[in-house]
Design a protein around this motif. Structure first.
Motif, PDB file in Angstrom:
ATOM      1  N   SER A   1       0.829  -1.208   0.000  1.00  0.00           N
ATOM      2  CA  SER A   1       0.000   0.000   0.000  1.00  0.00           C
ATOM      3  C   SER A   1       0.859   1.251   0.000  1.00  0.00           C
ATOM      4  CB  SER A   1      -0.931   0.010   1.217  1.00  0.00           C
ATOM      5  OG  SER A   1      -1.844  -1.062   1.166  1.00  0.00           O
TER       6      SER A   1
ATOM      7  N   ALA B   1       0.923   4.161  -2.787  1.00  0.00           N
ATOM      8  CA  ALA B   1       0.439   5.476  -2.389  1.00  0.00           C
ATOM      9  C   ALA B   1       1.519   6.544  -2.490  1.00  0.00           C
ATOM     10  CB  ALA B   1      -0.101   5.427  -0.961  1.00  0.00           C
TER      11      ALA B   1
ATOM     12  N   ARG C   1       1.617   7.382  -6.421  1.00  0.00           N
ATOM     13  CA  ARG C   1       0.392   7.635  -7.171  1.00  0.00           C
ATOM     14  C   ARG C   1       0.065   9.110  -7.249  1.00  0.00           C
ATOM     15  NH1 ARG C   1      -4.189   4.595  -7.334  1.00  0.00           N
ATOM     16  NH2 ARG C   1      -5.144   6.545  -7.967  1.00  0.00           N
TER      17      ARG C   1
ATOM     18  N   ASP D   1      -8.278   1.009  -8.230  1.00  0.00           N
ATOM     19  CA  ASP D   1      -7.281   0.989  -7.156  1.00  0.00           C
ATOM     20  C   ASP D   1      -7.084  -0.433  -6.640  1.00  0.00           C
ATOM     21  OD1 ASP D   1      -6.569   3.641  -7.131  1.00  0.00           O
ATOM     22  OD2 ASP D   1      -8.044   4.225  -5.635  1.00  0.00           O
TER      23      ASP D   1
ATOM     24  N   VAL E   1      -3.942  12.097  -4.224  1.00  0.00           N
ATOM     25  CA  VAL E   1      -3.985  10.661  -4.432  1.00  0.00           C
ATOM     26  C   VAL E   1      -5.308  10.093  -3.932  1.00  0.00           C
ATOM     27  CG1 VAL E   1      -2.896   8.458  -3.848  1.00  0.00           C
ATOM     28  CG2 VAL E   1      -1.482  10.481  -4.228  1.00  0.00           C
TER      29      VAL E   1
ATOM     30  N   PRO F   1      -7.487   7.712  -2.081  1.00  0.00           N
ATOM     31  CA  PRO F   1      -7.152   6.750  -1.023  1.00  0.00           C
ATOM     32  C   PRO F   1      -7.397   5.321  -1.494  1.00  0.00           C
ATOM     33  CG  PRO F   1      -8.508   8.549  -0.174  1.00  0.00           C
ATOM     34  CD  PRO F   1      -8.509   8.667  -1.674  1.00  0.00           C
ATOM     35  N   LEU F   2      -6.478   4.428  -1.141  1.00  0.00           N
ATOM     36  CA  LEU F   2      -6.648   3.022  -1.484  1.00  0.00           C
ATOM     37  C   LEU F   2      -7.717   2.413  -0.608  1.00  0.00           C
ATOM     38  CD1 LEU F   2      -2.912   1.998  -1.867  1.00  0.00           C
ATOM     39  CD2 LEU F   2      -4.560   2.402  -3.685  1.00  0.00           C
TER      40      LEU F   2
END
Length: 316
Positions: free
Chosen positions: A5, A9, A12, A173, A312, A314-315
């Motif tokens: 992650s 992140a 990205r 994502d 970015v 969010p994942l």
């Protein structure tokens, strides 16, 4: 946060871009090299991917996914096209337009093609060690979450359903996370690029990475990290350096600088706050380390690259 992650992140930028395309008959389309990470998912039918570097082509079938971690140029075609056909390949931006689909005959191929914008200056070594083309063929019983994401994307894209503007970026994502996760699981042990799968599979090294990523601001030392992972300092240093490519404290410094750059780029936090969040006692100490790493001061870096807000997605 976990390493996969964080690796995604940190680099990205913005939202992913994706297009659903359908073709039949004889076709050949070129996608030039670009800054970012590209991907293709075969929703129906099959095709060939021919890398520009002359390496062996890939046969893609329904359910297959392909990741191009450094945006390598390539051609997609209905068959293993010869040099003359490849030279006449239609640019993707023109080929994907509905009016170019024509009234072709034959079996149809449907693809989801897109890209993620990445800032290569902060590429995590995990992403840097991925092969130019990561082919993830559909296998029954393997990576069910990847198959589920592909199935959901196939139903959401192009359907103009309520909430699609939120659902599709979120699924994209997830797709990226699942593709990287699948590679870290299946990376061939004999490959030089398999160092990071081995690092994440080593219980001691993986725990050390988790600790450093979850609390980069903590006052870590080799002794403290070794104690938390349950091994001696020498054992930790040997295993960590062999699999990660840097000693534990060198990796921590690199990760702190990467996190600082991300915060400077994507937030308006004052330098004092950024320093505290990445483990530096003062803005001066951070500025000194940052300038040594990036060759510019935090202020100049933010002025050049900062968005002033979190860019970015969010994942999930």
């Amino acid at each position: 946060m976990d390493v996969v992650s964080d690796a995604i992140a940190a680099a990205r930028i913005g939202r992913p871009d994706a297009h659903r395309v359908r073709a039949s008959g004889a076709w050949c389309s070129r996608l030039p090299a670009y800054d970012g990470v590209g991907f293709h998912v075969v929703l129906e039918g099959g095709c060939w991917l021919l890398p520009d570097d002359g390496s062996a082509p890939f046969t893609l079938a329904a359910g297959d996914a392909v990741l191009l971690p450094r945006g390598a140029g390539h051609v997609l075609a209905d068959s293993p096209a010869d040099a003359r056909t490849v030279a006449r390949a239609v640019p993707f931006e023109r080929w994907r337009q509905p009016e170019t689909e024509g009234e072709q005959q034959g079996a149809a191929t449907e693809l989801l093609c897109g890209k993620y914008r990445f800032d290569g200056r902060h590429a995590h070594p995990l992403l840097a060690e991925l092969p130019e083309v990561v082919h993830l063929p559909r296998r029954e019983g393997r990576h069910p979450e990847l198959g589920a994401a592909i199935g959901l994307l196939g139903r959401e894209t192009g359907a103009a359903r309520p909430g699609a503007d939120v659902a599709v970026p979120g699924l994209l994502d997830l797709l990226l996370v699942y593709m990287v996760r699948a590679w870290t699981t299946d990376g061939p042990p004999a490959s030089a690029a398999a160092r990071w799968p081995a690092a994440l599979g080593d219980p001691v090294v993986a725990e050390a990475l988790r600790l450093l990523h979850s609390a980069p601001e903590a006052r870590w030392s080799n002794d403290r990290l070794a104690a938390r992972t349950g091994v001696s300092r020498a054992t930790l240093a040997r295993r960590f350096t062999a699999l990660v490519g840097r000693a534990p404290m060198a990796y921590l410094t690199w990760w702190r600088m990467t996190r600082a750059a991300t915060l400077l780029r994507d937030t308006t936090d004052p330098l004092e706050t950024v320093a505290r969040r990445v483990g530096y006692g003062s803005p001066y100490a951070l500025s000194h380390a940052f300038t040594r790493t990036f060759g510019t001061t935090p202020g100049r870096y933010r002025a050049r690259y900062g968005s002033g807000l979190r860019a970015v997605t969010p994942l999930v």
